[in-house]
Enzyme design. Structure first.
Site, mmCIF file in Angstrom:
data_model
loop_
_atom_site.group_PDB
_atom_site.id
_atom_site.type_symbol
_atom_site.label_atom_id
_atom_site.label_comp_id
_atom_site.label_asym_id
_atom_site.label_seq_id
_atom_site.Cartn_x
_atom_site.Cartn_y
_atom_site.Cartn_z
ATOM 1 N N ASN A 156 0.839 -1.215 0.000
ATOM 2 C CA ASN A 156 0.000 0.000 0.000
ATOM 3 C C ASN A 156 0.868 1.256 0.000
ATOM 4 O O ASN A 156 0.599 2.213 -0.720
ATOM 5 C CB ASN A 156 -0.952 -0.004 1.199
ATOM 6 N N ARG A 203 3.463 2.085 25.808
ATOM 7 C CA ARG A 203 3.012 2.405 24.440
ATOM 8 C C ARG A 203 3.207 3.903 24.170
ATOM 9 O O ARG A 203 3.621 4.304 23.094
ATOM 10 C CB ARG A 203 1.542 2.021 24.305
ATOM 11 N N ASN A 263 -6.035 4.882 8.112
ATOM 12 C CA ASN A 263 -5.676 3.457 8.116
ATOM 13 C C ASN A 263 -6.422 2.769 6.987
ATOM 14 O O ASN A 263 -7.490 3.224 6.574
ATOM 15 C CB ASN A 263 -6.078 2.835 9.461
ATOM 16 N N HIS A 289 -8.129 -0.924 6.027
ATOM 17 C CA HIS A 289 -8.570 -2.161 6.670
ATOM 18 C C HIS A 289 -9.150 -3.081 5.596
ATOM 19 O O HIS A 289 -9.997 -2.631 4.800
ATOM 20 C CB HIS A 289 -9.634 -1.820 7.723
ATOM 21 N N GLU A 300 -10.140 6.646 18.615
ATOM 22 C CA GLU A 300 -9.591 5.888 19.735
ATOM 23 C C GLU A 300 -10.104 4.454 19.837
ATOM 24 O O GLU A 300 -9.634 3.682 20.659
ATOM 25 C CB GLU A 300 -9.801 6.667 21.039
ATOM 26 N N VAL A 322 -11.011 0.584 17.934
ATOM 27 C CA VAL A 322 -10.314 -0.259 16.957
ATOM 28 C C VAL A 322 -11.159 -0.312 15.676
ATOM 29 O O VAL A 322 -12.283 -0.826 15.689
ATOM 30 C CB VAL A 322 -10.083 -1.688 17.518
ATOM 31 N N ASP A 323 -10.634 0.236 14.599
ATOM 32 C CA ASP A 323 -11.304 0.238 13.278
ATOM 33 C C ASP A 323 -12.663 0.946 13.304
ATOM 34 O O ASP A 323 -13.592 0.537 12.608
ATOM 35 C CB ASP A 323 -11.501 -1.218 12.777
ATOM 36 N N GLU A 382 -7.406 -2.197 -2.444
ATOM 37 C CA GLU A 382 -6.709 -1.339 -1.476
ATOM 38 C C GLU A 382 -5.757 -0.397 -2.211
ATOM 39 O O GLU A 382 -5.645 0.787 -1.890
ATOM 40 C CB GLU A 382 -5.901 -2.197 -0.487
HETATM 41 C C1 GRF Z 1 -3.210 -4.843 4.023
HETATM 42 O O1 GRF Z 1 -4.045 -5.918 3.730
HETATM 43 C C2 GRF Z 1 -3.946 -3.822 4.863
HETATM 44 O O2 GRF Z 1 -5.296 -3.740 4.566
HETATM 45 C C3 GRF Z 1 -3.741 -4.351 6.258
HETATM 46 O O3 GRF Z 1 -2.429 -4.868 6.261
HETATM 47 C C4 GRF Z 1 -2.060 -5.248 4.940
HETATM 48 C C5 GRF Z 1 -0.802 -4.505 4.629
HETATM 49 O O4 GRF Z 1 -0.262 -4.874 3.380
HETATM 50 N N1 GRF Z 1 -3.972 -3.301 7.226
HETATM 51 P P1 GRF Z 1 0.940 -4.061 2.763
HETATM 52 O O5 GRF Z 1 2.057 -4.054 3.802
HETATM 53 O O6 GRF Z 1 0.454 -2.682 2.458
HETATM 54 O O7 GRF Z 1 1.354 -4.814 1.530
#
Ligand code: GRF
Length: 205
Positions: free
Chosen positions: A14, A66, A112, A114, A147, A149-150, A179
């Site tokens: 990505n 963290r 992010n 997902h 804050e 998760v997803d 993606e």
């Molecule tokens: C992807 O499937 C993304 O949706 C998830 O982790 C994976 C990362 O893939 N959060 P990459 O490292 O971008 O190839």
């Protein structure tokens, strides 16, 4: 111009698509830094080849909370001009939960990706969850990080039909193709100031 940081832990595909879109001048943003929490993340090599600064902040064996870890990330972001005023942070396969303090500091400036159609199938191994549940469609979602998760405001989604013979691997492959389209597009919309947030919704102009 806005400064972009991408946080990765592994393959970095990505990240690669976003960086290539920037190189092709599709997105008006400066790719300031790639940060990995794993020293052997494959994506680091890709970023180096593309001439982008990389920083490793190893999380394994990190002694501290963290928040202590995130303070290191924030310091690195600032060093590269990725500030809460002038920055965008993209999590792209970054396998660490980030602290509420980091999220609040960069409110609506952390995205992010997902690999499911949120709010269905949160957490990990979501392509497997989708196949096992028997849904007929899954897909992927780019959202702002809040804050939970997803749970943050959704920016773009793309649906993928699930076939009878799909395994989590074949489905993951088709979702990944989507993606690679929607993440660069979400960054472009952000850079062009086309995303407005209203409550938990985004309004794209
Ligand atoms: C992807 O499937 C993304 O949706 C998830 O982790 C994976 C990362 O893939 N959060 P990459 O490292 O971008 O190839």
């Amino acid at each position: 111009m806005l400064n972009l940081a991408i946080l990765i832990s592994g393959r970095g595909s990505n990240m690669e698509y976003i960086l290539k879109s920037i190189k092709r001048k599709r997105i008006p943003i400066n790719p300031a830094v790639i940060i990995s929490n794993k020293p052997n993340a494959k994506g680091l090599k890709i970023a180096e080849k593309l001439g982008i600064n990389t920083v490793i902040i190893e999380s394994k064996g990190f002694k501290g909370s963290r928040l202590d870890y995130d303070k290191k990330i924030i310091a690195t972001l600032k060093q590269h001009g990725v500030t809460p005023k002038n920055g965008l942070v993209c999590l792209a396969g970054f396998m660490k939960i980030i602290s509420p303090q980091f999220i609040r500091k960069y409110k609506n400036r952390i995205m992010n990706i997902h690999p499911a159609l949120l709010p269905a199938f949160t957490g990990l191994d979501v392509q497997k969850q989708a196949v096992e549940y028997g849904v007929k469609f899954s897909g992927c979602t780019v959202h702002f990080v809040d804050e939970g998760v997803d749970t943050g405001p959704i920016i773009i989604q793309s649906a993928v039909r699930i076939k009878n013979r799909d395994t989590s691997e074949t489905l993951a492959k088709r979702i990944l193709k989507e993606e690679h389209k929607i993440y660069p597009e979400a960054v472009r919309l952000f850079a062009k100031k086309k995303i407005r947030i209203s409550g938990r919704k985004t309004i794209i102009s």
